[in-house]
Design an enzyme around this catalytic site. Structure first.
Site, mmCIF file in Angstrom:
data_model
loop_
_atom_site.group_PDB
_atom_site.id
_atom_site.type_symbol
_atom_site.label_atom_id
_atom_site.label_comp_id
_atom_site.label_asym_id
_atom_site.label_seq_id
_atom_site.Cartn_x
_atom_site.Cartn_y
_atom_site.Cartn_z
ATOM 1 N N CYS A 1 44.217 41.884 42.366
ATOM 2 C CA CYS A 1 44.791 42.503 43.555
ATOM 3 C C CYS A 1 43.795 42.521 44.705
ATOM 4 O O CYS A 1 44.177 42.704 45.862
ATOM 5 C CB CYS A 1 45.254 43.925 43.241
ATOM 6 N N GLN B 1 37.039 47.721 35.868
ATOM 7 C CA GLN B 1 38.210 46.892 35.570
ATOM 8 C C GLN B 1 37.961 45.410 35.809
ATOM 9 O O GLN B 1 38.490 44.559 35.110
ATOM 10 C CB GLN B 1 39.398 47.366 36.418
#
Length: 473
Positions: free
Chosen positions: A50, A116
């Site tokens: 993203c 992440q």
């Protein structure tokens, strides 16, 4: 062979551009194949999250490799390469290693120190290995990047606050809901890695009830059961929206899921006294249609907005500690690579010497057929011993010099002096699919300079297959 990184991130491109560049899982193999089919690109790993779309590539030339990668990215974005020029960054050789290690440690993330991205890098590496687009250079680079990322998180407090894109986004959402999400009904749209993190974080913050919806109903049910949440069919999205205060949208859909029409209908059935409906759009491409932000009673927080509002992240001391780790690891990787560069040349030199000795021994056998087997064996041992002693010190010294500044010139000089032909070994020989960071042993060295040829690189050490894990998205 040279290392090249070409990409765009939240730092250089708006969400609209990242949406164009984003590569869906179904298209990853095709895009990787397209990259290595280019004339100057021999290896490729593609990271698409993203917050970033990056290509890590082994190329035979800088300008040719850059042109090839930009052409593929432009094709993916559906535009001309020139249209991407202002949004792309380029890192070559030593700077490329530095960038990859910074990404792995979270120093380049929107929320500095979030972990992440390390899972996302592992997934990208696994996928490229499965597509057979990783060779010896990227295999070693990615293995070391995973190890360095894990080292940064285990040896420093860069992630001590447990920050992630999700937690940072929910902090921003709380500001619009009286500063607290406790007891606030919430909806998570998407049951992938980011959706799972959204459910876990909302539960930890005391939000509730939490509902999960997903195109695949089974995944939504499994995720909801794991956290004591509820699952709702995607067909009831409008109805569910009317009952919640905060939404985490993180699907892999190629078109907006929360359209203006859907949100408008939900608002019509929602009590405005509850405050705004806060929509956190953490997907690329976007899950929330741009026009939704114009609706009264709605707050949309997307990647673009987070980039300007997000907090500074970890303490300066922790970030500085990770910076030191990265600097040392980059130097070590480059030093190892320069030293490994000379190995096939030394092997070729010793091979040439063996060929010369063998030819002379055959000539001796023809000229002196009267020599006994023992005499011929003694002559052979003596000649081989002399040659080995003559070559020992120069080959040891050239390995030492190759690891020093400017050392990449010594292998080329040896090849020129002795007219050596050094074969290019297969880049994927002995390369495993993917390894856990801890399976990769460290290496030593100090000074970092441009990379050299990677033919004949020795492996760092043991490796073990692991399945891909969830990443940023």
């Amino acid at each position: 062979m040279k290392l090249l990184v070409v990409g765009a991130s939240y730092r250089t491109a708006p969400v609209a551009t990242l949406e164009q560049l984003a590569v869906a899982p179904a298209d990853l193999t095709r895009t990787l194949d397209r990259l290595v089919a280019q004339p100057y690109v021999t290896e490729a790993v593609l990271v698409s999250t993203c917050n970033r779309v990056e290509v890590y590539a082994a190329v035979s030339g800088f300008h040719g490799g850059l042109g090839d990668i930009c052409a593929v990215l432009a094709e993916q974005a559906g535009c001309q390469p020139a249209a991407l020029a202002n949004h792309l960054y380029v890192h070559f050789d030593a700077a490329a290693v530095d960038h990859v290690f910074r990404v792995a440690t979270g120093l380049d993330s929107m929320v500095v120190g979030e972990a992440q991205i390390l899972g996302q890098l592992r997934d990208a590496y696994h996928w490229a290995s499965g597509a057979d687009t990783t060779g010896r250079l990227l295999h070693e680079l990615m293995q070391q990047a995973l190890r360095v990322g894990k080292r940064a998180h285990s040896e420093t407090g860069i992630d001590r606050a447990g920050q992630s894109v999700v937690t940072a986004a929910l902090d921003l959402a709380a500001e619009h809901l009286d500063g607290d999400l406790t007891g606030r009904p919430a909806l998570v749209v998407g049951a992938g890695a980011m959706g799972s993190l959204g459910v876990a974080t909302l539960s930890r913050l005391g939000a509730g009830p939490v509902t999960v919806t997903n195109r695949g109903a089974d995944r939504a049910v499994r995720l909801a059961e794991s956290y004591g949440a509820a699952a709702a069919p995607m067909a009831e999205l409008t109805t569910t929206l009317a009952t919640v205060d905060v939404v985490v949208a993180a699907t892999a859909a190629t078109e907006p899921v929360l359209t203006r029409e859907v949100v408008t209908r939900a608002l019509a059935d929602r009590d405005p006294a509850r405050g705004p409906l806060v929509l956190l759009d953490l997907a690329v491409p976007r899950d929330v249609e741009p026009g939704v932000a114009e609706l009264p009673g709605v707050e949309v927080i997307d990647i673009d907005r987070m980039a300007t509002l997000i907090a500074d992240g970890p303490a300066a001391a922790d970030a500085a500690a990770v910076e030191r780790i990265v600097v040392g690891e980059v130097d070590a990787f480059l030093t190892w690579l320069r030293g490994a560069d000379v190995a096939p040349t030394v092997a070729a030199l010793r091979g040439r010497a063996d060929d010369v000795v063998s030819a002379e021994l055959r000539r001796l056998a023809q000229r002196r057929p009267d020599l006994t087997d023992d005499q011929r064996a003694e002559v052979a041992r003596t000649v081989h011993r002399v040659v080995q002693r003559l070559l020992h010190q120069p080959t040891v010294r050239v390995r030492q010099l190759a690891a020093e500044p400017g050392g990449d010139q010594y292998a080329a000089l040896l090849r020129e002096l002795f007219d050596l032909q050094v074969p290019q070994t297969s880049p994927v020989d002995t390369v495993p699919d993917v390894v856990e960071p801890e399976a990769v042993p460290p290496f030593g060295g100090t000074a970092g300079l441009p990379l050299g040829d990677t033919a004949g690189l020795p492996p760092f050490g043991g490796a073990a297959d692991v399945p891909p894990t969830g990443g940023e998205r």
